[in-house]
Design an enzyme around this catalytic site. Structure first.
Site, short mmCIF file in Angstrom:
data_model
loop_
_atom_site.label_atom_id
_atom_site.label_comp_id
_atom_site.label_asym_id
_atom_site.label_seq_id
_atom_site.Cartn_x
_atom_site.Cartn_y
_atom_site.Cartn_z
N SER A 1 38.72 46.06 45.06
CA SER A 1 39.94 45.48 44.49
C SER A 1 40.97 46.55 44.12
CB SER A 1 39.56 44.71 43.22
OG SER A 1 40.71 44.38 42.48
N HIS B 1 39.77 31.50 45.43
CA HIS B 1 39.58 32.50 44.38
C HIS B 1 38.50 32.04 43.40
CE1 HIS B 1 42.21 36.12 43.29
NE2 HIS B 1 41.35 36.15 42.31
N LYS C 1 43.95 36.83 52.44
CA LYS C 1 42.99 36.13 51.55
C LYS C 1 43.69 35.09 50.68
CE LYS C 1 39.38 37.02 48.06
NZ LYS C 1 39.79 36.76 46.70
#
Ligand SMILES: Cc1cc2nc3c(=O)[nH]c(=O)nc-3n(C[C@H](O)[C@H](O)[C@H](O)COP(=O)(O)O)c2cc1C
Length: 376
Positions: free
Chosen positions: A108, A272, A248
């Protein structure tokens, strides 16, 4: 020796006990009343797979090809920020596992370790996940940094135009950067192992971006910035990024088609983990629709709600080429660190291999819509 844990749910219960409520809720929580998060799991469980008999499945391989590479497993770890908060050294343990087991680790923008360190430790088995900041210059500098440190795959997360309301975080007073409130003292005191370890190792912070304290300073502000990116941004990113590009957070067929028209290498179907939009449909219900409109030749990644080997197979059967896991990985790390992670990954590998045998498949690529049990 800790208690034996046999599934993600056992590990979730162990995670509740092992860390302060504030921290556990930041891991486990979701948007609003958390219905989307729950539905991700129940919709996956509703998919029934068709077992087959008298197929020789003695020689099975879990290897699969995805985005020009051979992976040892058809699943990996979804990008998650601040993993070291849940267990000190989580990023390192994840990178080591990616190398050992041969899966891709999502790294991330908000990771608690520098991206360079993680990809080195993972020996290349890592995909960098980008959140766009307020400034294009800073965002593209991050992209360049990823390229220079050897990342071959970039994931642009596009489903966070605004930070969602997560009631558990509001209630607990959870924020990045963290500031201590009186009620936190009690919470921390009740979890001395976590508190001591965190004190010794230092309170984790995002290591790839400088967190901006207020609007007038440069740096990355968690609360804003991602709301301004659009399809032009994706086109520009496509021009700059020479490696594989994955979008994404895709939940709509129109967006999936447009992403492919913008030359991304893969669409990543995800809501998510229900952490963004309470009223979102389950991600798995969108996966089949998106696969239908994109056809068989497009690469599709999936996450949201995957908890065991059966779920991985369900997602592959519904149209995913590659599956990522989020929260269960953090539950596994909680309280047990690297040992817990390895136990869980081994369990997942065994479960998935057994499911493949039941379905009469000898490799993940054989799992397709024909493995779904028809209603009649
Ligand atoms: C604690 C936590 C932090 C996360 N941080 C990020 C992030 O920084 N970037 C991102 O793209 N997704 C992030 N996600 C979402 C995951 O990548 C993934 O989409 C989600 O966890 C999948 O759902 P599941 O947890 O039900 O498996 C995060 C999820 C969790 C639980």
């Amino acid at each position: 020796m800790g208690k034996k844990l046999f599934c993600a749910e056992d590990r979730r219960r162990q995670a509740v006990r092992s860390m302060p409520r504030l921290v556990y809720d930041a891991l486990d929580g979701a948007a609003g009343r958390e219905t989307s998060s729950q539905e991700n799991m129940s919709a996956l469980q509703a998919i029934k797979l068709q077992s087959r008999v008298l197929v020789n499945v003695a020689e099975r391989s879990l290897k699969t090809s995805f985005l020009g590479r051979r992976w040892h497993l058809p699943f990996g770890v979804a990008p998650m920020g601040m993993c070291d908060l849940f267990w000190p050294g989580a990023d390192r343990a994840l990178a080591k596992a990616a190398k050992t087991y041969g899966f891709p680790l999502g790294v991330s923008t908000m990771a608690s370790s520098p991206m360079e360190q993680i990809i080195e430790e993972a020996e290349g088995n890592a995909w960098f996940q980008l959140y766009a900041g307020q400034s294009d210059d800073e965002t593209y500098a991050l992209v360049e940094r990823a390229q220079n440190s050897g990342y071959q795959t970039l994931i642009l997360t596009a489903d966070v135009p605004a930070l969602p309301a997560r009631p558990r975080d509001y209630r607990n007073g959870f924020a990045v950067p963290f500031s201590m409130r009186p009620n936190h003292f009690v919470d921390f005191a009740c979890h001395p192992k976590w508190s001591l370890q965190t004190l010794i190792n230092g309170i984790p912070s995002p290591k790839n971006v400088a967190i901006q304290k207020n609007k007038d300073h440069s740096g990355f502000r968690r609360e804003s910035g991602r709301d301004r990116i659009d399809w032009d941004f994706l086109s520009e990113l496509r021009t700059r990024w020479k490696g594989n590009l994955i979008l994404k957070g895709v939940m709509s067929c129109e967006d999936a088609k447009r992403a492919m028209a913008t030359s991304v290498d893969a669409v990543y179907v995800s809501n998510h983990g229900g952490r963004q939009l309470e009223s979102a449909p389950s991600a798995i219900s969108r996966l089949s629709k998106i696969r239908t409109v994109l056809g068989d030749d497009t690469s599709v990644v999936f996450d949201s709600g995957v908890r065991n080997g059966d779920d991985v197979a369900r997602a592959l059967a519904t149209g995913a080429d590659f599956v990522m896991l989020g929260r269960p990985i953090l539950y596994a790390l909680a309280g047990r660190g690297e040992r817990g992670l390895n136990e869980f990954l081994r369990l997942l590998i065994d479960e998935f291999s057994i499911v493949m045998a039941q379905l009469g498949c000898t490799e993940p690529a054989q799992i397709n819509h024909e493995c779904i049990a028809s209603e009649d």
